[in-house]
Structure formats: C-alpha cells, structure tokens
Write an enzyme that holds these catalytic residues in place. Structure first.
Site, mmCIF file in Angstrom:
data_model
loop_
_atom_site.group_PDB
_atom_site.id
_atom_site.type_symbol
_atom_site.label_atom_id
_atom_site.label_comp_id
_atom_site.label_asym_id
_atom_site.label_seq_id
_atom_site.Cartn_x
_atom_site.Cartn_y
_atom_site.Cartn_z
ATOM 1 N N SER A 70 0.862 -1.181 0.000
ATOM 2 C CA SER A 70 0.000 0.000 0.000
ATOM 3 C C SER A 70 0.899 1.232 0.000
ATOM 4 O O SER A 70 1.794 1.352 0.844
ATOM 5 C CB SER A 70 -0.885 -0.027 1.243
ATOM 6 O OG SER A 70 -1.674 1.135 1.312
ATOM 7 N N LYS A 109 -1.135 -0.855 -4.359
ATOM 8 C CA LYS A 109 -2.361 -0.103 -4.035
ATOM 9 C C LYS A 109 -1.953 1.334 -3.767
ATOM 10 O O LYS A 109 -1.063 1.591 -2.959
ATOM 11 C CB LYS A 109 -3.024 -0.752 -2.827
ATOM 12 C CG LYS A 109 -3.896 0.143 -1.977
ATOM 13 C CD LYS A 109 -4.725 -0.692 -0.999
ATOM 14 C CE LYS A 109 -4.896 -0.012 0.346
ATOM 15 N NZ LYS A 109 -5.737 -0.791 1.270
ATOM 16 N N LEU A 110 -2.605 2.255 -4.463
ATOM 17 C CA LEU A 110 -2.336 3.673 -4.255
ATOM 18 C C LEU A 110 -3.435 4.263 -3.378
ATOM 19 O O LEU A 110 -4.619 4.083 -3.669
ATOM 20 C CB LEU A 110 -2.320 4.430 -5.590
ATOM 21 C CG LEU A 110 -1.356 3.932 -6.672
ATOM 22 C CD1 LEU A 110 -1.479 4.821 -7.918
ATOM 23 C CD2 LEU A 110 0.087 3.918 -6.161
ATOM 24 N N LYS A 111 -3.039 4.974 -2.348
ATOM 25 C CA LYS A 111 -4.016 5.717 -1.568
ATOM 26 C C LYS A 111 -4.400 6.942 -2.390
ATOM 27 O O LYS A 111 -3.518 7.607 -2.958
ATOM 28 C CB LYS A 111 -3.397 6.143 -0.234
ATOM 29 C CG LYS A 111 -3.053 4.972 0.681
ATOM 30 C CD LYS A 111 -4.278 4.167 1.031
ATOM 31 C CE LYS A 111 -4.428 3.954 2.503
ATOM 32 N NZ LYS A 111 -5.614 3.123 2.825
ATOM 33 N N ASP A 116 -7.301 3.051 -3.064
ATOM 34 C CA ASP A 116 -8.074 3.052 -1.812
ATOM 35 C C ASP A 116 -8.323 4.501 -1.395
ATOM 36 O O ASP A 116 -7.380 5.260 -1.183
ATOM 37 C CB ASP A 116 -7.281 2.322 -0.718
ATOM 38 C CG ASP A 116 -8.061 2.211 0.590
ATOM 39 O OD1 ASP A 116 -9.235 2.629 0.641
ATOM 40 O OD2 ASP A 116 -7.467 1.703 1.573
ATOM 41 N N ASN A 140 -10.398 5.417 1.293
ATOM 42 C CA ASN A 140 -10.780 5.586 2.709
ATOM 43 C C ASN A 140 -11.950 6.555 2.869
ATOM 44 O O ASN A 140 -11.906 7.494 3.676
ATOM 45 C CB ASN A 140 -9.583 6.028 3.563
ATOM 46 C CG ASN A 140 -8.593 4.912 3.790
ATOM 47 O OD1 ASN A 140 -7.486 4.939 3.243
ATOM 48 N ND2 ASN A 140 -8.972 3.911 4.560
ATOM 49 N N GLU A 200 -11.260 0.744 -3.725
ATOM 50 C CA GLU A 200 -11.608 0.372 -2.348
ATOM 51 C C GLU A 200 -12.246 1.560 -1.616
ATOM 52 O O GLU A 200 -11.694 2.658 -1.611
ATOM 53 C CB GLU A 200 -10.318 -0.065 -1.646
ATOM 54 C CG GLU A 200 -10.471 -0.487 -0.199
ATOM 55 C CD GLU A 200 -9.130 -0.926 0.402
ATOM 56 O OE1 GLU A 200 -8.149 -1.160 -0.360
ATOM 57 O OE2 GLU A 200 -9.046 -1.019 1.644
ATOM 58 N N ASP A 217 -14.175 -1.800 2.435
ATOM 59 C CA ASP A 217 -13.309 -2.000 3.598
ATOM 60 C C ASP A 217 -14.100 -1.544 4.829
ATOM 61 O O ASP A 217 -14.795 -2.354 5.467
ATOM 62 C CB ASP A 217 -12.003 -1.200 3.392
ATOM 63 C CG ASP A 217 -11.060 -1.187 4.583
ATOM 64 O OD1 ASP A 217 -11.400 -1.755 5.634
ATOM 65 O OD2 ASP A 217 -9.964 -0.582 4.493
ATOM 66 N N LYS A 229 -10.446 -7.439 7.113
ATOM 67 C CA LYS A 229 -9.506 -7.102 8.191
ATOM 68 C C LYS A 229 -10.077 -7.704 9.468
ATOM 69 O O LYS A 229 -11.164 -7.307 9.919
ATOM 70 C CB LYS A 229 -9.405 -5.586 8.368
ATOM 71 C CG LYS A 229 -8.671 -4.872 7.251
ATOM 72 C CD LYS A 229 -8.639 -3.371 7.512
ATOM 73 C CE LYS A 229 -7.923 -2.647 6.378
ATOM 74 N NZ LYS A 229 -8.150 -1.193 6.442
ATOM 75 N N GLY A 238 -4.678 -4.625 5.752
ATOM 76 C CA GLY A 238 -3.641 -4.389 6.761
ATOM 77 C C GLY A 238 -3.909 -3.109 7.517
ATOM 78 O O GLY A 238 -4.616 -2.225 7.037
HETATM 79 O O1 SMG Z 1 -0.905 -2.461 6.680
HETATM 80 O O2 SMG Z 1 0.186 -2.489 4.845
HETATM 81 C C1 SMG Z 1 -0.625 -1.982 5.596
HETATM 82 C C2 SMG Z 1 -1.346 -0.722 5.164
HETATM 83 C C3 SMG Z 1 -2.552 -1.054 4.405
HETATM 84 O O3 SMG Z 1 -3.442 0.895 3.404
HETATM 85 C C4 SMG Z 1 -3.507 0.116 4.313
HETATM 86 N N1 SMG Z 1 -4.441 0.199 5.279
HETATM 87 O O4 SMG Z 1 -7.670 1.523 4.600
HETATM 88 O O5 SMG Z 1 -6.774 -0.278 3.967
HETATM 89 C C5 SMG Z 1 -6.711 0.775 4.580
HETATM 90 C C6 SMG Z 1 -5.466 1.209 5.323
HETATM 91 C C7 SMG Z 1 -5.790 1.539 6.749
HETATM 92 C C8 SMG Z 1 -4.643 1.920 7.609
HETATM 93 S S1 SMG Z 1 -3.924 3.401 7.159
HETATM 94 C C9 SMG Z 1 -2.962 3.909 8.459
HETATM 95 MG MG MG Z 2 -8.776 0.476 3.042
#
Ligand code: SMG
Ligand code: MG
Length: 366
Positions: free
Chosen positions: A133, A159-161, A187, A189, A212, A237, A261, A289
């Site tokens: 990520s 995966k790109l935020k 993703d 969020n 996501e 998610d 998760k 994660g």
């Molecule tokens: O644990 O490798 C990891 C990060 C994966 O992007 C990740 N998690 O929304 O999926 C999600 C985020 C939530 C945590 S961001 C601090």
């Molecule tokens: Mg997510």
C-alpha cells in the site's frame, strides 16, 4: 483452558517514513498488544485501532478502556476463543478491541493444542502473494520512485491511496510508467461522495483491479449506485464490520470484492465467516492491513492462506514500515510470504525488543 489474567501493553514504533492517507499522516504506530495468560499457555493479540478515531470510531486509548472496563471482566475463567466471542457479544461495537482479546485467547488455545492458526481456520496455501500500500506522496515523481522501489522489492501488486485532488493524475502516471500488466488498485478511505461518480468513472480507463471504499462507511446504498456506473470493481473496507454486513452489501450490489480485516470485523472467527459468505457468492476477498507489527501480520498471513483469498493482500512484512519490529523479521521471497506453521499465530514478541518498545503495561487479573 483456565485464564489467569490479561496484560494490556502499549508499544510505540516509529514508522520509517510517514504514511499519508486521505484521513491522516501516521508517523509512528501506537499499538495496544494483548497478552492472555492461561494455565496451559500464553497468547498474543494485536489491537489494530489507530491512535485517533479517524479510520473508524475506535482508537487505541478507547480500546484499552473498553477492554479494562467491560471485555476482560466479562471473560469466563475457563474459556476458549468461541466462549470469549460469546461473552463479549453483548457489548456493542468495539470490534478491534474484541478482536485483540479473542485472538490472544485463540492463540493460547491453539498453542495448548499444538495447532497453527492457519490449520485451525482451514487454510490451504503455504505461501501468500504480497501487495503493498503506497501512501499519498508529495508529488508524482516521488510516487513513481516509491512504486519503482516496491516493484524492485518484488511486491506482486500495488495499491495507491487516493483522495480528491490526488486520484486520476497519479493513477495515470503509474500506469504510463509501469505498463498495463502491473496489478494496480486504489483506496480512498471514504473520501468521496456519490456526487463524485463522474470523476471516479475516469479511473475506469486505467484497468484497475478495484477501487476500495470510495464512499462513507454507512453509504451502502450509495456504493450500490456507484457500482452500477463504474466498470472498475468496487471493494468495501470500512463498510464491512461483520459477515452480516458482507451479506447485505452483496445482496444490495454494493461491492464485488471485500477487504477482510480481522480487527474491523471483531476477530479471526468472524473474518473466516466473512470469507465464507463472500466465497459462497463468488465475491473475491483479500486480506487488509492496519500497519501491524509482526504479531498482527503473522495472524493475517494465516487468514490470507484461505482459498477465497484470491487477490494479493496488504500483507507487506513489518520491515516495510518499521526499522525494528517486536518479532523476528518476515522475509519477502519472490513477492510472497510464508504462512507460519508453528502453534497459534506462529510468532511471539522478542522479550528484549518488546521491552524497548513498551510505553506502559497493565495487568488485569481475572
Ligand atoms: O498495513 O500495509 C498496511 C497498510 C494497508 O493501506 C492500508 N491500510 O484503509 O486499507 C486501509 C489502510 C488503513 C490503515 S492506514 C494507516
Ligand atoms: Mg482500506
């Protein structure tokens, strides 16, 4: 198994580089570890709640409070993981706190029985492909450098935020630089609303594996409307906190993929049920994660080895994020990680490393 007490241990691990999402920039990981001491074994669980309630309503201090005040006192003295799950069920919400305690009980139970978590869950794979990520970067060139380094390390998908203002252009740049064969997903969020549907539809041009959680956690109906206008598969998610939520989302048409998760759904027992519901409906799942230490990551690898986990997970080894973890290191080999085979979660914290990282411990006798 007779439970003697529960230790809450707060540890702090600095991140190697800040991890930026649409909701926060994490610079260190403030983790709550739970240790269950039973007559036959000890067990460990990691609470994945972040320090602030920005990903979901839970936060580490709140999780410690609900564990101390309600969840630990509710545990029967003689308990296994299923009994722990039942004892905690009357208390609403607090899934991450419940997951940590249930996992610690399960770990102790499995260590007593000499059974691995992977075997207990019914996992088949011995190694799992690993995705990475990538946080929101300061610029597109910086992002491209980071992705290049991850691909050199062997990760099997990226995966790109994303967030409003950091979506189409970075995705286009990564696609152009690394080509159409790179397994790529994004993703958000929950950073968008349904009014952004035309913008999000522009991502269809880039052949993403999935998008996501584009919309708010409780926007299931809106996700269903969005899924009807996007070609990119929609993955949930934050919206899925139970197998029942997964079933509702699937019947509404709100997703065609689910990020599982264990912390978000209250533990590995419920995570297994989410997997089962999705698999029965032909909905792909993958393991999410929460920047876990090796304690949480080891258990996630067992889950990710179940047959319905057909997409690479956010299971990067802790060394991706931390210079020093609390468990022995995990080795990324050919983009894969080995599923632990030892009893329970298969790893335990190294006492010296744990002490170095510990800010506070609290013993709760049963
Ligand atoms: O644990 O490798 C990891 C990060 C994966 O992007 C990740 N998690 O929304 O999926 C999600 C985020 C939530 C945590 S961001 C601090
Ligand atoms: Mg997510």
């Amino acid at each position: 198994m007779r439970i003697e007490g529960v230790e809450l241990r707060r540890i702090s691990l600095p991140l190697r580089t800040p991890f930026r999402t649409s909701f926060a920039t994490e610079t260190d990981r403030d983790v709550l570890l739970v240790r269950v001491v039973a007559d036959t074994a000890e067990g460990w669980g990691e609470c994945v709640a972040l320090a602030e309630p920005l990903y979901s309503p839970e936060y580490a201090d709140g999780a410690a409070d609900v564990l101390r005040r309600f969840l630990v006192p509710a545990l029967p003295r003689t308990a296994d993981a299923h009994a722990a799950e039942r004892a905690m069920a009357p208390f609403k919400g607090h899934k991450m706190a419940k997951a940590a305690l249930e996992t610690a009980v399960l770990d102790a139970e499995l260590r007593t029985a000499g059974l691995s978590l992977a075997a207990c869950l019914g996992a088949s794979a011995t190694r799992v492909p690993c995705g990475v990520s990538v946080g929101i970067a300061g610029s597109v060139p910086e992002l491209l450098d980071r992705v290049a380094a991850h691909l050199d390390a062997g990760y099997t998908r990226v995966k790109l935020k994303i967030e409003p203002g950091w979506d189409v252009e970075p995705v286009r740049a990564v696609r152009e630089r690394f080509g159409p064969d790179l397994p790529l997903q994004v993703d958000a969020n929950a950073a968008y609303t349904l009014a952004d549907a035309p913008l999000l539809a522009r991502l269809d041009a880039f052949g993403l594996l999935l998008i996501e959680q584009p919309l708010a956690a409780d926007d299931l109906v809106q996700h269903a409307a969005l899924a009807r206008v996007l070609r990119t598969p929609l993955c949930l998610d934050e919206s899925v906190e139970s197998a029942a939520h997964a079933a509702a989302a699937i019947s509404l048409g709100a997703c065609s993929v689910v990020n599982v998760k264990p912390g978000r759904v209250g533990g590995y027992l419920e995570a297994r049920r989410v997997h089962d519901v999705c698999r029965a409906h032909g909905v792909a799942v993958w393991c999410g994660g929460m920047l876990e230490t090796g304690v949480g990551r080891a258990a996630n690898l067992a889950l990710a080895a179940l047959p319905g986990f057909t997409l690479p997970g956010d299971t990067a080894p802790p060394s991706q994020y931390f210079d020093e973890d609390v468990t022995p290191p995990f080795l990324l080999e050919d983009g894969h990680l080995t599923v632990p085979t030892g009893p329970g979660i298969g790893v335990a914290p190294l006492p010296d490393r744990l002490d170095e990282a510990t800010a506070e411990t609290e013993w709760l006798p049963l």
